[in-house]
Write an enzyme that holds these catalytic residues in place. Structure first.
Site, PDB file in Angstrom:
ATOM      1  N   GLU A   1      -1.391  -6.741 -35.996  1.00 23.79           N
ATOM      2  CA  GLU A   1      -0.229  -6.464 -35.127  1.00 23.79           C
ATOM      3  C   GLU A   1       0.850  -7.062 -34.467  1.00 23.79           C
ATOM      4  O   GLU A   1       1.369  -5.652 -34.148  1.00 23.79           O
ATOM      5  CB  GLU A   1      -1.528  -7.454 -33.869  1.00 23.79           C
ATOM      6  CG  GLU A   1      -3.290  -6.545 -33.623  1.00 23.79           C
ATOM      7  CD  GLU A   1      -3.319  -5.400 -33.227  1.00 23.79           C
ATOM      8  OE1 GLU A   1      -2.444  -4.549 -33.990  1.00 23.79           O
ATOM      9  OE2 GLU A   1      -3.777  -5.442 -32.518  1.00 23.79           O
TER      10      GLU A   1
ATOM     11  N   THR B   1       2.772   1.556 -28.882  1.00 23.86           N
ATOM     12  CA  THR B   1       2.740   0.120 -27.790  1.00 23.86           C
ATOM     13  C   THR B   1       3.759  -0.875 -27.900  1.00 23.86           C
ATOM     14  O   THR B   1       4.558  -1.080 -27.282  1.00 23.86           O
ATOM     15  CB  THR B   1       1.952  -0.612 -29.264  1.00 23.86           C
ATOM     16  OG1 THR B   1       0.285  -0.498 -29.182  1.00 23.86           O
ATOM     17  CG2 THR B   1       1.413  -2.443 -28.171  1.00 23.86           C
TER      18      THR B   1
HETATM   19  P1  ADP Z   1      -2.973   1.354 -31.558  1.00 25.30           P
HETATM   20  O1  ADP Z   1      -3.274   0.269 -29.947  1.00 25.30           O
HETATM   21  O2  ADP Z   1      -3.759   2.312 -31.749  1.00 25.30           O
HETATM   22  O3  ADP Z   1      -3.953   0.174 -32.717  1.00 25.30           O
HETATM   23  P2  ADP Z   1      -0.373   0.417 -32.193  1.00 25.30           P
HETATM   24  O4  ADP Z   1       0.465   1.666 -31.694  1.00 25.30           O
HETATM   25  O5  ADP Z   1      -0.861  -0.718 -31.875  1.00 25.30           O
HETATM   26  O6  ADP Z   1      -1.818   1.602 -31.975  1.00 25.30           O
HETATM   27  O7  ADP Z   1      -0.501   0.900 -33.718  1.00 25.30           O
HETATM   28  C1  ADP Z   1      -0.447   1.976 -34.906  1.00 25.30           C
HETATM   29  C2  ADP Z   1       1.015   1.520 -35.203  1.00 25.30           C
HETATM   30  O8  ADP Z   1       1.210   0.682 -36.011  1.00 25.30           O
HETATM   31  C3  ADP Z   1       1.328   2.771 -35.964  1.00 25.30           C
HETATM   32  O9  ADP Z   1       3.149   2.923 -35.712  1.00 25.30           O
HETATM   33  C4  ADP Z   1       1.163   2.763 -37.155  1.00 25.30           C
HETATM   34  O10 ADP Z   1       1.971   3.772 -37.988  1.00 25.30           O
HETATM   35  C5  ADP Z   1       1.585   1.128 -37.419  1.00 25.30           C
HETATM   36  N1  ADP Z   1       0.304   1.690 -38.781  1.00 25.30           N
HETATM   37  C6  ADP Z   1       0.342   0.463 -40.123  1.00 25.30           C
HETATM   38  N2  ADP Z   1      -0.638   0.803 -40.657  1.00 25.30           N
HETATM   39  C7  ADP Z   1      -1.452   0.658 -40.031  1.00 25.30           C
HETATM   40  C8  ADP Z   1      -2.961   1.061 -40.200  1.00 25.30           C
HETATM   41  N3  ADP Z   1      -3.757   0.991 -41.282  1.00 25.30           N
HETATM   42  N4  ADP Z   1      -3.683   1.588 -39.438  1.00 25.30           N
HETATM   43  C9  ADP Z   1      -3.621   2.028 -38.376  1.00 25.30           C
HETATM   44  N5  ADP Z   1      -2.152   2.117 -37.540  1.00 25.30           N
HETATM   45  C10 ADP Z   1      -0.914   1.021 -38.664  1.00 25.30           C
END
Ligand code: ADP
Length: 307
Positions: A128, A181
């Site tokens: 995260e 986020t």
């Molecule tokens: P969510 O709340 O849907 O998790 P976030 O914005 O917190 O969305 O996270 C998404 C971000 O994390 C994106 O920038 C994405 O490229 C990155 N990321 C890296 N690896 C992963 C993964 N395995 N799954 C999802 N997002 C990923």
């Protein structure tokens, strides 16, 4: 056992009054992952389907979480991670959390469970940190533990599992626009008035009580957020109209899921949830925004082993 296939669930974090401290786990929305031992002493992301996400280990939350866990164990075993992404990144229903939590859960199983599932939370939080710049636990904890999780404290980390009233259902609308986020955190004010803080902790305390007593009306009354929602909701197309529709159709409560753009409606029972879902669908399909709609129960188990 040198390979495991898991279902890693989506989660709804914040739940209005529980910004950064509360989340719950969904039943039928989630990613599938296959994790296998390799002989390379290296963590690799070998395949991602369904989404365009980085394959570099250090740029993928699954790789980062896995490496943090193995480093802490002092274990140099290597693993290959395949991710079938069903949860869209940046959806606000814990896409990054599902990958990070799934990776550490599976590796822990393959290693013969050196740690308990709750001890895995800090490593999933490292994923995260990569995704949003903030190592929050309110998605990874419910993904790992199932049900509702409350983060009592971040330093030291203390996460509590709360009971799940049987009839709770969640309707999630995901407008297919991306809100990172990082960006939706940047617009938040850093200070809160005492008046608003009092309202918020009153609601959060009542919500916990409602979960323990399966008091659906109290649960609904407590799903209020005077601090984050007024600022973040402007990023979500037709938020106020959707909230009104949810209320008109007797949803218990309505708010932003995580950092958005997804929104959630908590409902009592399948019939009410179906009604709320179709009213939201009717409204949103007249707008020029693609969307996904989910109706889910609360998943009390968390990550599931498929094979
Ligand atoms: P969510 O709340 O849907 O998790 P976030 O914005 O917190 O969305 O996270 C998404 C971000 O994390 C994106 O920038 C994405 O490229 C990155 N990321 C890296 N690896 C992963 C993964 N395995 N799954 C999802 N997002 C990923």
């Amino acid at each position: 056992m040198n390979q495991i296939k898991i279902f890693s669930p989506a989660t709804v974090a914040n739940l209005s009054c529980g910004f950064d401290v509360l989340g719950c786990c969904l039943d039928n929305v989630g990613d599938e992952m296959i994790i296998s031992e390799n002989s390379l002493q290296e963590v690799r992301i070998t395949s991602i389907t369904g989404q365009d996400l980085p394959l570099e280990t250090d740029k993928n939350v699954a790789g980062v979480a896995a490496k943090a866990f193995l480093a802490d164990l002092g274990n140099s075993q290597g693993f290959d991670i395949e991710i079938d992404k069903k949860i869209k990144a940046g959806s606000g229903i814990g896409s990054s959390a599902a990958s990070a939590a799934g990776a550490v859960f599976a590796i822990n199983k393959l290693l013969g469970e050196p740690l308990s599932v709750s001890e895995l939370i800090p490593f999933a939080m490292e994923g995260e940190r990569l995704a949003s710049g903030n190592a929050h636990a309110d998605n990874v904890a419910p993904a790992l533990l199932g049900g509702f999780s409350l983060v009592r404290s971040y330093e030291p980390l203390e996460v509590l599992s709360l009971p799940t009233p049987e009839e709770l259902r969640v309707v999630v609308l995901h407008p297919l626009i991306e809100i990172k986020t990082k960006d939706s955190r940047a617009i938040l004010r850093q200070s809160v008035s005492l008046k608003k803080a009092i309202t918020q902790w009153g609601n959060l305390g009542a919500l916990v009580s409602a979960l323990y007593t399966s008091n659906y009306d109290l649960f609904g009354r407590s799903l209020q957020d005077e601090i984050v929602e007024p600022v973040r909701s402007i990023l979500i197309p037709y938020f106020d109209e959707l909230k009104k529709i949810a209320a008109e159709n007797a949803a218990l409560g309505f708010g932003i899921s995580g950092s958005g753009p997804s929104v959630y409606a908590m409902c009592r029972g399948d019939e009410n949830a179906e009604k709320v879902k179709s009213a939201i669908k009717e409204f949103y399909k007249s707008k020029a925004i693609d969307f996904e709609l989910h109706l889910s129960g609360i998943n009390k188990e968390g990550i599931k082993i498929l094979s």
